[in-house]
Design a protein around this motif. Structure first.
Motif, PDB file in Angstrom:
ATOM      1  N   TYR A 166      -7.686   1.842   2.002  1.00  0.00           N
ATOM      2  CA  TYR A 166      -6.703   1.660   0.934  1.00  0.00           C
ATOM      3  C   TYR A 166      -6.052   0.280   0.977  1.00  0.00           C
ATOM      4  O   TYR A 166      -5.849  -0.361  -0.050  1.00  0.00           O
TER       5      TYR A 166
ATOM      6  N   PHE B  35      -8.460  10.690  -1.887  1.00  0.00           N
ATOM      7  CA  PHE B  35      -8.436  10.399  -3.317  1.00  0.00           C
ATOM      8  C   PHE B  35      -9.349  11.349  -4.078  1.00  0.00           C
ATOM      9  O   PHE B  35     -10.503  11.577  -3.711  1.00  0.00           O
TER      10      PHE B  35
ATOM     11  N   GLY C  45       0.788  -1.228   0.000  1.00  0.00           N
ATOM     12  CA  GLY C  45       0.000   0.000   0.000  1.00  0.00           C
ATOM     13  C   GLY C  45       0.817   1.275   0.000  1.00  0.00           C
ATOM     14  O   GLY C  45       0.251   2.366  -0.135  1.00  0.00           O
TER      15      GLY C  45
ATOM     16  N   ALA D  70      -0.052   5.098   1.244  1.00  0.00           N
ATOM     17  CA  ALA D  70      -1.505   5.106   1.447  1.00  0.00           C
ATOM     18  C   ALA D  70      -1.954   4.038   2.440  1.00  0.00           C
ATOM     19  O   ALA D  70      -3.156   3.896   2.690  1.00  0.00           O
TER      20      ALA D  70
ATOM     21  N   HIS E 184      -4.364   6.474   8.810  1.00  0.00           N
ATOM     22  CA  HIS E 184      -3.360   6.371   7.754  1.00  0.00           C
ATOM     23  C   HIS E 184      -1.996   6.562   8.399  1.00  0.00           C
ATOM     24  O   HIS E 184      -1.724   7.628   8.958  1.00  0.00           O
TER      25      HIS E 184
END
Length: 389
Positions: free
Chosen positions: A201, A60, A38, A41, A53
């Protein structure tokens, strides 16, 4: 034996790995020196169960239907339009206030105690804008649009913290990314598609890489992969200067340090992100993830971002001398016949997530034109398919 080694499991590497495996039948090994897929992200539940995160908020947004459609194969979406407030001192009252960022009609009216209309604000900006013969720096961009006072209030301190350079020393592209509006639109982005992966994500990347032709090894460096595995070609998404052993010297990057905090309350901020432009404040912004994710939880988690010269490379520094140094590495990269360089770090460009996806998809199309599918090559070598078929 793998057909491709993909170095980096972020957007660039994962998009290409999936395309190579699913569309061509190639055998792909994906490695990442971090302990997860990932890239930046990457998201996960913290100890309290709040989705965060790890490397700061990733929102996004894109105007590309092709990019959005491609990613939609691996995730459902939660509509989300990001809003940002900037905490500044009002020139009219001397009081600390939080106002919309990018600067819009409400920003100016609240700061100065005015009741301007959209048409009046255009003239108000024009009265304060400075004449700039040639727009070259980030300072030129802002003072040429809205004048010196707003530049000092919103941009100079934030930019100096983020880049450790004055805006007068930075390419115009940095502040040009942040528009100035005369209406009341307080969305940070105005792209056609604005949404967050419904399950996060990491879940999207997991689905993208879930293919029998893809093998994933996290916590693995490129040097170790070269010793342990055989592969024909490489997709490189790391820093381009690292690939070439910093032959011409290191390309400059800025990094970030993240301070994650979980609070025993349902909500902490009035919106998803609050910017802190003042140089006296060591962090640039603080963000609250529940706005982004829509998660319902009795607690909430926020992240403070502290710019740093040390740490993982995040932002290529846009200055002419850095671009000149990159051009030397670009010439080396162009001469590499079996390695493809993709992504923000590999091409030393300040790309958004959707731009990286677009670049990866375009790279795949170029690969399709010049590299026959490996499965076909194998059958030719085995004598099962005539070379002309």
């Amino acid at each position: 034996m793998f057909d491709w080694l993909v170095v980096g499991a972020g957007f660039a590497g994962s998009v290409l790995a999936e395309r190579l495996a699913a569309s061509r039948g190639d055998r792909v090994l994906v490695i990442d020196k971090r302990d997860h897929i990932g890239g930046n992200a990457y998201d996960h539940a913290d100890q309290a169960g709040v989705m965060i995160h790890r490397y700061g908020p990733h929102i996004f947004h894109t105007n590309s239907e092709a990019v959005f459609t491609h990613l939609s194969r691996f995730t459902d979406w939660r509509p989300y339009e990001h809003r940002v407030l900037a905490e500044v001192v009002s020139p009219s009252t001397g009081q600390t206030v939080q106002v919309p960022m990018p600067i819009n009609l409400d920003t100016i009216n609240r700061l100065y105690g005015l009741e301007l209309t959209e048409d009046q604000l255009e003239a108000w900006f024009a009265e304060r804008a400075e004449q700039v013969e040639q727009v070259r720096s980030s300072e030129d961009v802002v003072v040429g649009k809205v004048g010196r006072e707003l530049y000092e209030l919103f941009f100079r301190g934030y930019t100096r913290k983020q880049w450790a350079l004055d805006p007068s020393e930075l390419d115009k592209s940095v502040t040009a990314r942040v528009p100035t509006r005369t209406n009341r639109d307080d969305r940070y982005f105005t792209d056609r598609f604005q949404a967050m992966p419904r399950d996060g994500y990491t879940a999207m990347f997991s689905r993208m890489l879930d293919h029998p032709n893809i093998t994933i090894r996290t916590g693995m460096e490129f040097a170790e992969a070269r010793k342990r595995f055989s592969f024909r070609r490489v997709i490189w998404t790391g820093p381009v200067d690292e690939y070439f052993g910093h032959r011409y010297g290191r390309l400059p990057y800025r990094s970030l340090r993240f301070q994650h905090e979980t609070l025993d309350q349902e909500q902490a901020l009035p919106t998803g992100t609050v910017n802190h432009p003042a140089e006296s404040t060591p962090f640039t912004r603080v963000s609250e993830y529940k706005y982004l994710t829509g998660q319902v939880h009795p607690k909430t988690s926020v992240t403070y971002e502290f710019p740093s010269a040390e740490g993982d490379p995040y932002y290529p520094i846009p200055r002419p001398e850095n671009q000149a140094l990159y051009k030397k590495y670009e010439a080396l990269a162009d001469a590499e016949r079996e390695t493809w360089f993709v992504g923000r770090l590999a091409t030393y460009r300040y790309y958004n997530m959707d731009q990286v996806v677009g670049q990866a998809l375009a790279t795949f199309e170029r690969i399709q034109k010049v590299v026959p599918p490996m499965a076909v090559n194998d059958e030719i070598a085995a004598g099962r398919v005539a070379a002309g078929d």
